[in-house]
Design an enzyme around this catalytic site. Sequence first.
Site, PDB file in Angstrom:
ATOM      1  CD  GLN A   9      -3.616   0.944   1.681  1.00 42.81           C
ATOM      2  OE1 GLN A   9      -3.335  -0.471   2.354  1.00 42.81           O
ATOM      3  NE2 GLN A   9      -4.336   1.342   2.286  1.00 42.81           N
ATOM      4  CB  SER A  94       1.687  -5.795   3.194  1.00 40.94           C
ATOM      5  OG  SER A  94       0.669  -5.274   4.195  1.00 40.94           O
ATOM      6  CG  LEU A  95      -1.126  -4.509  -1.350  1.00 38.56           C
ATOM      7  CD1 LEU A  95      -1.684  -4.924  -2.014  1.00 38.56           C
ATOM      8  CD2 LEU A  95      -1.863  -3.237  -0.865  1.00 38.56           C
ATOM      9  NE  ARG A 119      -3.680  -8.435   4.385  1.00 43.63           N
ATOM     10  CZ  ARG A 119      -3.153  -7.446   3.997  1.00 43.63           C
ATOM     11  NH1 ARG A 119      -3.216  -6.522   3.064  1.00 43.63           N
ATOM     12  NH2 ARG A 119      -1.732  -7.316   4.775  1.00 43.63           N
ATOM     13  CG  HIS A 203       1.786  -4.997   9.099  1.00 41.86           C
ATOM     14  ND1 HIS A 203       1.666  -6.339   8.371  1.00 41.86           N
ATOM     15  CD2 HIS A 203       0.837  -4.358   7.854  1.00 41.86           C
ATOM     16  CE1 HIS A 203       0.763  -6.686   7.379  1.00 41.86           C
ATOM     17  NE2 HIS A 203       1.254  -5.408   6.678  1.00 41.86           N
ATOM     18  CD  GLN A 252       0.482 -10.570   4.931  1.00 42.36           C
ATOM     19  OE1 GLN A 252      -0.516  -9.429   5.039  1.00 42.36           O
ATOM     20  NE2 GLN A 252       1.242 -10.148   3.964  1.00 42.36           N
TER      21      GLN A 252
END
Length: 311
Positions: A9, A94-95, A119, A203, A252
Site C-alpha cells: 500500500q 504486505s498486500l 482485507r 501490522h 501477517q
Amino acid sequence: MRAFIFPGQGSQAVGMGLALSQASAVAREVFQEVDDALGQNLFRLMTEGPADELQLTENAQPAIMANAIATLRVLLKEGGFSLPDKADYVAGHSLGEYSALCAAGAIDLSTTARLLKLRGQAMQAAVPVGEGAMAVFLGLDFAGARAVAEEAAQGEVCQAANDNSNRQVVVSGHKAAIDRAILIAKEKGAKRALPLPVSAPFHCSLMQPAADAMADALAKAAIQSPLVAVYANVIAAPVADPSEIVRLLVEQVTGTVRWRESVAAMADAGVEQFVEFGGKAVGPMVKDITDKARAISIVKMADIEAFAATL
C-alpha cells in the site's frame, strides 16, 4: 537466479494502469476480471479518481494488486514466457504477498481481488479512526526501532510493523504511543521520524479483528501450491504448502513484515536480480539491503519491452 516482487500500500495513484490498458488487451482483461469480481468499476477509480476514494484501503489494496498482475501478465503472455522459466521466487510487501501468490497461481485473480477488498475493509474497521497511527523511522535499524517501540508503549500497543531495509523501519500502534515513539526515535539518533498518512495502524496487535476476518475468508478460499516458492512476510522464508500459506496470511495481518530479511534471504539463496511489477516502492529497498543483487522496477509498456528483450 531471479525474484519477481510486488509493492504494498502506498503505490496507488490516479492514472495507474491507464497507459498499460491502452497498449495491451491482456492488461484490459485483468482489469475487467477484477471489476467483475468486485462488482464495482475499480478500474475507472484507478484511472480517473477521485484520489481520496482510491486512497481508501478497501480500494487501494485490490487496485495495487490489479495493476501489478496486469503488468506481469503483459510480460508473460505477450512475451510467450512462463513464470517458472523466468522467476525462481516471488515475494510481496504486505498486500503485495497476495499479488505474489496470485502471480504464482496459488490464488486465482478474482479470489485475490475479493480477499483484498475484504482485507482492506476489515483492517479499516478494526480500529476507530484517530485511535491508531503509524510512523516511519529513517536511520535506525530494526533492533533500534524495536527498542524505541518498547520504550514508547507504556501500556499501549507500539510495535515494529515493517522492517523495510537497513535504514527504514515502520512502527504501528495507539496514536499516543506512536507520538511518543517519534520523539524517542529522534533522541536515539534517527535521522528522521515521521508520522505516516494512513487511516489505520497496520501490522500490529490492534489488527486482531481483521486477522479473525481473514481467517474466516481464507478458510473458504481455494488455495493451491504455487508454481514457484513464495517468500512469506512473517517468516522471511519460502512457503509452498497451501495450509501453511493460509496460516501465514492470517498471521501477517498482525505480524511484522520482514521485508529486509526476506530480500537478504533470497539474495543469500542466489537471487541476483529482483524485478518489481507495478510500482517503484520495494525495488529501491533492495539497494539498501544487499549488494549481492540488483533491482529494477517495471511500470510502463516500455519497461516491459526493455526487460523482455533481456530474457
